[in-house]
Design a protein around this motif. Sequence first.
Motif, PDB file in Angstrom:
ATOM      1  N   ILE A   1     -29.708  31.279 -38.555  1.00  0.00           N
ATOM      2  CA  ILE A   1     -30.546  30.949 -37.412  1.00  0.00           C
ATOM      3  C   ILE A   1     -29.944  29.751 -36.677  1.00  0.00           C
ATOM      4  CG2 ILE A   1     -32.893  30.422 -36.665  1.00  0.00           C
ATOM      5  CD1 ILE A   1     -32.601  33.037 -38.300  1.00  0.00           C
ATOM      6  N   GLY A   2     -29.929  29.802 -35.340  1.00  0.00           N
ATOM      7  CA  GLY A   2     -29.475  28.682 -34.532  1.00  0.00           C
ATOM      8  C   GLY A   2     -30.637  27.977 -33.871  1.00  0.00           C
ATOM      9  N   VAL A   3     -30.417  26.728 -33.474  1.00  0.00           N
ATOM     10  CA  VAL A   3     -31.451  25.921 -32.844  1.00  0.00           C
ATOM     11  C   VAL A   3     -30.909  25.311 -31.552  1.00  0.00           C
ATOM     12  CG1 VAL A   3     -33.033  23.970 -33.106  1.00  0.00           C
ATOM     13  CG2 VAL A   3     -32.408  25.340 -35.107  1.00  0.00           C
ATOM     14  N   SER A   4     -31.709  25.378 -30.482  1.00  0.00           N
ATOM     15  CA  SER A   4     -31.427  24.610 -29.273  1.00  0.00           C
ATOM     16  C   SER A   4     -32.750  24.115 -28.720  1.00  0.00           C
ATOM     17  CB  SER A   4     -30.669  25.444 -28.236  1.00  0.00           C
ATOM     18  OG  SER A   4     -31.448  26.523 -27.756  1.00  0.00           O
ATOM     19  N   ILE A   5     -32.707  23.175 -27.781  1.00  0.00           N
ATOM     20  CA  ILE A   5     -33.926  22.556 -27.265  1.00  0.00           C
ATOM     21  C   ILE A   5     -33.921  22.594 -25.739  1.00  0.00           C
ATOM     22  CG2 ILE A   5     -35.300  20.441 -27.134  1.00  0.00           C
ATOM     23  CD1 ILE A   5     -34.094  19.554 -29.778  1.00  0.00           C
ATOM     24  N   CYS A   6     -34.940  23.176 -25.157  1.00  0.00           N
ATOM     25  CA  CYS A   6     -35.293  23.121 -23.746  1.00  0.00           C
ATOM     26  C   CYS A   6     -34.075  23.214 -22.811  1.00  0.00           C
ATOM     27  CB  CYS A   6     -36.122  21.865 -23.474  1.00  0.00           C
ATOM     28  SG  CYS A   6     -37.184  22.027 -21.997  1.00  0.00           S
ATOM     29  N   TYR A   7     -33.661  22.107 -22.202  1.00  0.00           N
ATOM     30  CA  TYR A   7     -32.625  22.107 -21.171  1.00  0.00           C
ATOM     31  C   TYR A   7     -31.275  22.595 -21.691  1.00  0.00           C
ATOM     32  CZ  TYR A   7     -30.484  20.288 -16.805  1.00  0.00           C
ATOM     33  OH  TYR A   7     -29.839  20.135 -15.600  1.00  0.00           O
ATOM     34  N   ASP A   8     -31.075  22.582 -23.015  1.00  0.00           N
ATOM     35  CA  ASP A   8     -29.817  23.066 -23.594  1.00  0.00           C
ATOM     36  C   ASP A   8     -29.465  24.465 -23.095  1.00  0.00           C
ATOM     37  OD1 ASP A   8     -29.207  20.828 -25.173  1.00  0.00           O
ATOM     38  OD2 ASP A   8     -30.302  21.594 -26.906  1.00  0.00           O
ATOM     39  N   MET A   9     -30.475  25.335 -22.946  1.00  0.00           N
ATOM     40  CA  MET A   9     -30.158  26.728 -22.654  1.00  0.00           C
ATOM     41  C   MET A   9     -29.647  26.927 -21.229  1.00  0.00           C
ATOM     42  SD  MET A   9     -33.688  28.861 -22.271  1.00  0.00           S
ATOM     43  CE  MET A   9     -35.003  28.395 -21.158  1.00  0.00           C
ATOM     44  N   TRP A  10     -29.795  25.915 -20.363  1.00  0.00           N
ATOM     45  CA  TRP A  10     -29.225  26.013 -19.025  1.00  0.00           C
ATOM     46  C   TRP A  10     -27.700  25.949 -19.068  1.00  0.00           C
ATOM     47  CZ3 TRP A  10     -31.788  26.177 -14.130  1.00  0.00           C
ATOM     48  CH2 TRP A  10     -33.175  26.249 -14.215  1.00  0.00           C
ATOM     49  N   PHE A  11     -27.147  25.629 -20.208  1.00  0.00           N
ATOM     50  CA  PHE A  11     -25.695  25.546 -20.398  1.00  0.00           C
ATOM     51  C   PHE A  11     -25.306  26.674 -21.348  1.00  0.00           C
ATOM     52  CE2 PHE A  11     -27.592  21.559 -19.399  1.00  0.00           C
ATOM     53  CZ  PHE A  11     -26.787  21.052 -18.384  1.00  0.00           C
ATOM     54  N   PRO A  12     -24.760  27.778 -20.833  1.00  0.00           N
ATOM     55  CA  PRO A  12     -24.538  28.964 -21.666  1.00  0.00           C
ATOM     56  C   PRO A  12     -23.610  28.713 -22.845  1.00  0.00           C
ATOM     57  CG  PRO A  12     -23.427  29.179 -19.534  1.00  0.00           C
ATOM     58  CD  PRO A  12     -24.320  27.988 -19.439  1.00  0.00           C
ATOM     59  N   GLU A  13     -22.835  27.640 -22.763  1.00  0.00           N
ATOM     60  CA  GLU A  13     -21.949  27.324 -23.884  1.00  0.00           C
ATOM     61  C   GLU A  13     -22.724  27.056 -25.171  1.00  0.00           C
ATOM     62  OE1 GLU A  13     -19.900  26.183 -20.057  1.00  0.00           O
ATOM     63  OE2 GLU A  13     -21.914  25.945 -20.907  1.00  0.00           O
ATOM     64  N   THR A  14     -23.955  26.537 -25.059  1.00  0.00           N
ATOM     65  CA  THR A  14     -24.709  26.222 -26.275  1.00  0.00           C
ATOM     66  C   THR A  14     -25.096  27.495 -27.021  1.00  0.00           C
ATOM     67  OG1 THR A  14     -26.811  26.121 -25.038  1.00  0.00           O
ATOM     68  CG2 THR A  14     -25.583  24.066 -25.313  1.00  0.00           C
ATOM     69  N   SER A  15     -25.669  28.464 -26.308  1.00  0.00           N
ATOM     70  CA  SER A  15     -26.076  29.707 -26.967  1.00  0.00           C
ATOM     71  C   SER A  15     -24.859  30.493 -27.449  1.00  0.00           C
ATOM     72  CB  SER A  15     -26.914  30.561 -26.014  1.00  0.00           C
ATOM     73  OG  SER A  15     -28.115  29.910 -25.680  1.00  0.00           O
ATOM     74  N   ARG A  16     -23.791  30.521 -26.648  1.00  0.00           N
ATOM     75  CA  ARG A  16     -22.603  31.255 -27.068  1.00  0.00           C
ATOM     76  C   ARG A  16     -21.982  30.634 -28.311  1.00  0.00           C
ATOM     77  NH1 ARG A  16     -19.530  34.988 -24.699  1.00  0.00           N
ATOM     78  NH2 ARG A  16     -21.594  35.949 -24.573  1.00  0.00           N
ATOM     79  N   THR A  17     -21.997  29.303 -28.391  1.00  0.00           N
ATOM     80  CA  THR A  17     -21.454  28.646 -29.586  1.00  0.00           C
ATOM     81  C   THR A  17     -22.283  28.991 -30.816  1.00  0.00           C
ATOM     82  OG1 THR A  17     -20.540  26.823 -28.281  1.00  0.00           O
ATOM     83  CG2 THR A  17     -20.884  26.414 -30.622  1.00  0.00           C
ATOM     84  N   LEU A  18     -23.608  29.022 -30.677  1.00  0.00           N
ATOM     85  CA  LEU A  18     -24.446  29.385 -31.817  1.00  0.00           C
ATOM     86  C   LEU A  18     -24.141  30.815 -32.273  1.00  0.00           C
ATOM     87  CD1 LEU A  18     -27.818  27.778 -30.687  1.00  0.00           C
ATOM     88  CD2 LEU A  18     -26.323  26.997 -32.545  1.00  0.00           C
TER      89      LEU A  18
END
Length: 306
Positions: free
Chosen positions: A136-153
């Motif tokens: 499972i991956g975790v991100s917070i609020c504004y993080d998802m506006w940067f697609p690199e965060t979800s792709r890295t997870l």
Amino acid sequence: MSHLAVAGLQLDLEAGDNLDRISDEVAAAKRRLSWVDLVVLGELAAYGPAVAHAQEPGGPAETRLRAMARDNRVWLVGGSIFERVGDQVFNTCPVIDPTGAVVLKYRKIYPFRPYEAGVAGGAECMTFDIPKIGRIGVSICYDMWFPETSRTLAWMGAEAIIHPGLTNTIDRDVELAIARASAAQNQCYFVDVNLAGRLGNGRSALYGPGGEAIYEAGSGRDIIAAELDLGYVRRVRERGWHGLGQVLKSFRDGPSTYPPYRDGAVSAPLAALGPLEKPEANLDPAGETDAVASPPRPSQYDKKEG
């Protein structure tokens, strides 16, 4: 076994100490839905968005969240709390296992600047494993506006992304579009849990690995309970959603480095945008309109005490 039963608690909270209310809600959800494995809270649910509530690691909020997980025998993604480490304050999401142990603390990489003032950004994407179920991956609020965060997870193997949020602004529908696209682009579940009441405008959502909308909540209190089939995620990643695009394989096999990520890369157009700061008013003191200025983006933090 690859099924994970999740309950997202979209709670109608106010600024201030919400820990008693949260404790009651977690216990009630587990009593009613005994099959739930993991409970998710919204961003900054414990106290709201005021940095004045920042605590040292292991402080009262973390202690209470650990007790909630232990007493109810659930995994708990505790939304987030402001955590003071030395001279810095981070927006930190603790993930707690059913014994009450903290298995990770994820620090929000992209604070909502310039409005989320005084908060430092984290530097590391993070995942955790639930034994015999999946990653499972975790991100917070504004993080998802940067697609690199979800792709890295996804690159790290996350089969579901748990995403606490705190939004009460006009762009909530845009966030839902981003959440849905993130699920499809990374062929994973995306669990987006927002706050309601005075702190947030709700509309939490759950999307599947084909980008399919499994549930979208309204604006009030809601308990979003669903069973995630991580075996289905693996099949979608291997075969494509309904036999269509095998997105992660194509990403794996495609160009390894895009121009923005090469060492020393500089974008002249981005550099020309100027500093990251709040927009100025469109009216000068004489009341004349600046026809060139763009309207400022509404700020969730300006509307919520801190």
